[in-house]
Design a protein around this motif. Sequence first.
Motif, PDB file in Angstrom:
ATOM      1  N   ASP A 195      27.515   3.052  -2.221  1.00 14.42           N
ATOM      2  CA  ASP A 195      28.148   2.532  -3.430  1.00 14.42           C
ATOM      3  C   ASP A 195      27.176   1.584  -4.137  1.00 14.42           C
ATOM      4  N   GLY A 196      27.223   1.610  -5.448  1.00 13.91           N
ATOM      5  CA  GLY A 196      26.369   0.702  -6.214  1.00 13.91           C
ATOM      6  C   GLY A 196      24.936   1.147  -6.344  1.00 13.91           C
ATOM      7  N   ALA A 197      24.620   2.383  -5.952  1.00 11.58           N
ATOM      8  CA  ALA A 197      23.244   2.874  -6.056  1.00 11.58           C
ATOM      9  C   ALA A 197      22.750   2.770  -7.496  1.00 11.58           C
ATOM     10  N   LEU A 198      21.518   2.345  -7.648  1.00  5.44           N
ATOM     11  CA  LEU A 198      20.969   2.121  -8.986  1.00  5.44           C
ATOM     12  C   LEU A 198      20.898   3.400  -9.812  1.00  5.44           C
ATOM     13  N   TRP A 199      20.740   4.539  -9.157  1.00  8.36           N
ATOM     14  CA  TRP A 199      20.528   5.784  -9.906  1.00  8.36           C
ATOM     15  C   TRP A 199      21.798   6.305 -10.562  1.00  8.36           C
ATOM     16  N   ARG A 200      22.935   5.865 -10.097  1.00  9.06           N
ATOM     17  CA  ARG A 200      24.198   6.409 -10.613  1.00  9.06           C
ATOM     18  C   ARG A 200      24.334   6.096 -12.108  1.00  9.06           C
ATOM     19  N   GLY A 201      24.655   7.123 -12.874  1.00  8.06           N
ATOM     20  CA  GLY A 201      24.762   6.976 -14.319  1.00  8.06           C
ATOM     21  C   GLY A 201      23.477   7.298 -15.058  1.00  8.06           C
ATOM     22  N   PHE A 202      22.375   7.424 -14.316  1.00  9.93           N
ATOM     23  CA  PHE A 202      21.085   7.693 -14.948  1.00  9.93           C
ATOM     24  C   PHE A 202      20.454   8.993 -14.449  1.00  9.93           C
ATOM     25  N   VAL A 203      20.748   9.361 -13.224  1.00 10.63           N
ATOM     26  CA  VAL A 203      20.262  10.610 -12.640  1.00 10.63           C
ATOM     27  C   VAL A 203      21.477  11.461 -12.285  1.00 10.63           C
ATOM     28  N   ALA A 204      21.446  12.732 -12.622  1.00 16.13           N
ATOM     29  CA  ALA A 204      22.568  13.627 -12.345  1.00 16.13           C
ATOM     30  C   ALA A 204      22.819  13.710 -10.835  1.00 16.13           C
ATOM     31  N   GLU A 205      24.074  13.575 -10.443  1.00 19.67           N
ATOM     32  CA  GLU A 205      24.410  13.604  -9.023  1.00 19.67           C
ATOM     33  C   GLU A 205      24.032  14.936  -8.387  1.00 19.67           C
ATOM     34  N   ALA A 206      24.170  16.016  -9.136  1.00 17.79           N
ATOM     35  CA  ALA A 206      23.810  17.332  -8.598  1.00 17.79           C
ATOM     36  C   ALA A 206      22.321  17.398  -8.268  1.00 17.79           C
ATOM     37  N   ALA A 207      21.489  16.745  -9.080  1.00 19.56           N
ATOM     38  CA  ALA A 207      20.047  16.737  -8.816  1.00 19.56           C
ATOM     39  C   ALA A 207      19.747  15.985  -7.526  1.00 19.56           C
ATOM     40  N   VAL A 208      20.386  14.848  -7.327  1.00 16.95           N
ATOM     41  CA  VAL A 208      20.169  14.071  -6.105  1.00 16.95           C
ATOM     42  C   VAL A 208      20.573  14.891  -4.884  1.00 16.95           C
ATOM     43  N   GLU A 209      21.686  15.587  -4.957  1.00 16.41           N
ATOM     44  CA  GLU A 209      22.129  16.395  -3.824  1.00 16.41           C
ATOM     45  C   GLU A 209      21.153  17.542  -3.546  1.00 16.41           C
ATOM     46  N   ARG A 210      20.610  18.143  -4.592  1.00 16.42           N
ATOM     47  CA  ARG A 210      19.599  19.197  -4.388  1.00 16.42           C
ATOM     48  C   ARG A 210      18.372  18.641  -3.678  1.00 16.42           C
ATOM     49  N   TRP A 211      17.939  17.473  -4.122  1.00 15.32           N
ATOM     50  CA  TRP A 211      16.752  16.869  -3.514  1.00 15.32           C
ATOM     51  C   TRP A 211      16.998  16.546  -2.043  1.00 15.32           C
ATOM     52  N   LEU A 212      18.183  16.029  -1.753  1.00 15.08           N
ATOM     53  CA  LEU A 212      18.503  15.717  -0.362  1.00 15.08           C
ATOM     54  C   LEU A 212      18.538  16.973   0.502  1.00 15.08           C
ATOM     55  N   ALA A 213      18.857  18.120  -0.111  1.00 11.93           N
ATOM     56  CA  ALA A 213      18.862  19.399   0.612  1.00 11.93           C
ATOM     57  C   ALA A 213      17.460  19.992   0.727  1.00 11.93           C
ATOM     58  N   GLY A 214      16.453  19.295   0.193  1.00 10.92           N
ATOM     59  CA  GLY A 214      15.076  19.776   0.283  1.00 10.92           C
ATOM     60  C   GLY A 214      14.639  20.647  -0.862  1.00 10.92           C
ATOM     61  N   GLU A 215      15.457  20.752  -1.918  1.00  6.17           N
ATOM     62  CA  GLU A 215      15.095  21.577  -3.075  1.00  6.17           C
ATOM     63  C   GLU A 215      14.308  20.720  -4.066  1.00  6.17           C
ATOM     64  N   LEU A 216      12.978  20.835  -4.010  1.00  5.25           N
ATOM     65  CA  LEU A 216      12.071  20.061  -4.866  1.00  5.25           C
ATOM     66  C   LEU A 216      11.062  21.023  -5.483  1.00  5.25           C
TER      67      LEU A 216
END
Length: 545
Positions: free
Chosen positions: A482-503
């Motif tokens: 909660d309170g992550a700085l990226w929220r509202g500025f980076v699309a949540e779907a993009a963050v989830e893709r990156w966490l899954a190793g999709e870069l």
Amino acid sequence: MGIAPEPLSIRFRGLLPSLPPGTDPHAFLAERYRTLGDRFLDGLDGEFAVALTDRERGLRLVASDPYGNRRTTIRERDGRLAVDDEIPELAAGPVAAAAIAPVRLAEFFGFAELSSGATFVPGTRDLLPGELRIAGPGGLSSRWLPGPDPGRRLAHRRWEEAVEEFAALLGDAVARSLAGVERCAVWLSGGLDSSPLAAHAARLGRQVDGLCWQFSHPAGDELALATAVGRHAGFAVHPVPADDAGPFADLAAWPLHPATPEQTPYRELHERSYRLAAALGHRVVVSGFSGDQLYSGARRWFWTLLAAAGPGRAIDRLREVARAWGWRRAVRSHLLGPLLPRRRALTRYLAPYLTPRARELLEAAPYWPPDVARARRPHQAERVLSLLDSHGGEVERWFAARHGLELRLPLRDPRLVDFALAAADHLFAQGEVSRPVLRAATRGLLPESVRRRRDKAHFGVAVTRNLAAGRLPWAGELLRRDGALWRGFVAEAAVERWLAGELPEEIDELGFLQCLNGELWRAARAGEPLPATGAGTTPGQAAGT
């Protein structure tokens, strides 16, 4: 920092290379103030951040040099000015995303040029280059120091004249950055930014040690070329093991700046280089930072070369482009495209993963400097006079100082910058030949294998390897807080893709890194524990932040 005699007190950081050896810069500035008043910094040769307190007149004056080489952070409260380490909030304490200027977060996550002095610490801001802020009985006011003129033009009658002037300026930039210094370490690759700096330092009689990152991957292996530079100029080159120095390799020891999440993925390599420099007994490290910026934006090279040297030379260079890329691209990109209005060169790149809100903020942000459109090459002027790069240099000085080192950046020398902004395009690019004026100016200074090279090293392999799926098992827990700085500025779907190793693209790697950097910094400021294996240890704790 030092203190001048009362009733004036002066805090000074920087270099004033024109001062005679042994001159105390604090006493020098105090005397200038007594003579010139609040114009004591006008026309001052060098890079500086100054805070002067005049107790007799009830004044405080704070300034950064006009080229942004030394930045200072201020807090304005009740008509008073506090600077840098006088502001405890810069060093510690939780910072909520909602308290940070939204445009600053958009710029951070979007890798955008900065548009203001906004910081990550609420209630503070960075002075802009050339800004003199005054607090006194009449309240707060500002005025601007004379600075670079983006609209200035140089017209060299002969190629040899331009090369001679540039060679002298480059050598002087190194000499000015090393005034009073007998020994220095130089971050050295086999490239055209760091190699001339090291060679000039050796030619000036300084004892030089080259520090070269050593990768086993051929794309990043520069040791042979760096060693050739050292052998040619007469100094030793020391390898810095790099294969295991990727980002977050040792999370508990990953150092963080207390006032900003801005970070390089090569931080561990920087740290190893600083440790080696200190172990070799150095107190000064020289870097080729800002080289790419100096030579950027030279899109009209064909037309300025045509005017200076006639059609033969210009067409020969254009043929080289056509052989590499085809005539259609050569004509479109090198003949016709550069004739479009210069303002188009300032079109902002917006990372595809940014949210609509972040994109709107960046599109509405002003350019710096305000008159950048007057420049011969607006994109180059934006980069050379960049708030982002000047701030980055100041951040890197902080990391170097942790090892007892001073970082010197000769390629940001004001005289060299003025030349680069004003000279014709064909000095900086000629088709497939990059930096022709630099190549000509270093004839004899560098081995031919370096002076003539057309490629560049690529160190990104170390970054890519460490971001692969499964290499950062702690990242998901960190970024989903909660309170992550990226929220509202980076699309949540993009963050989830990156966490899954999709870069799939480099910009994805960079965006992922920014999100990680932002959260490690926020967690450190809040005293939150590291995720997973770092339980009980706060980010940056081992580095003393």
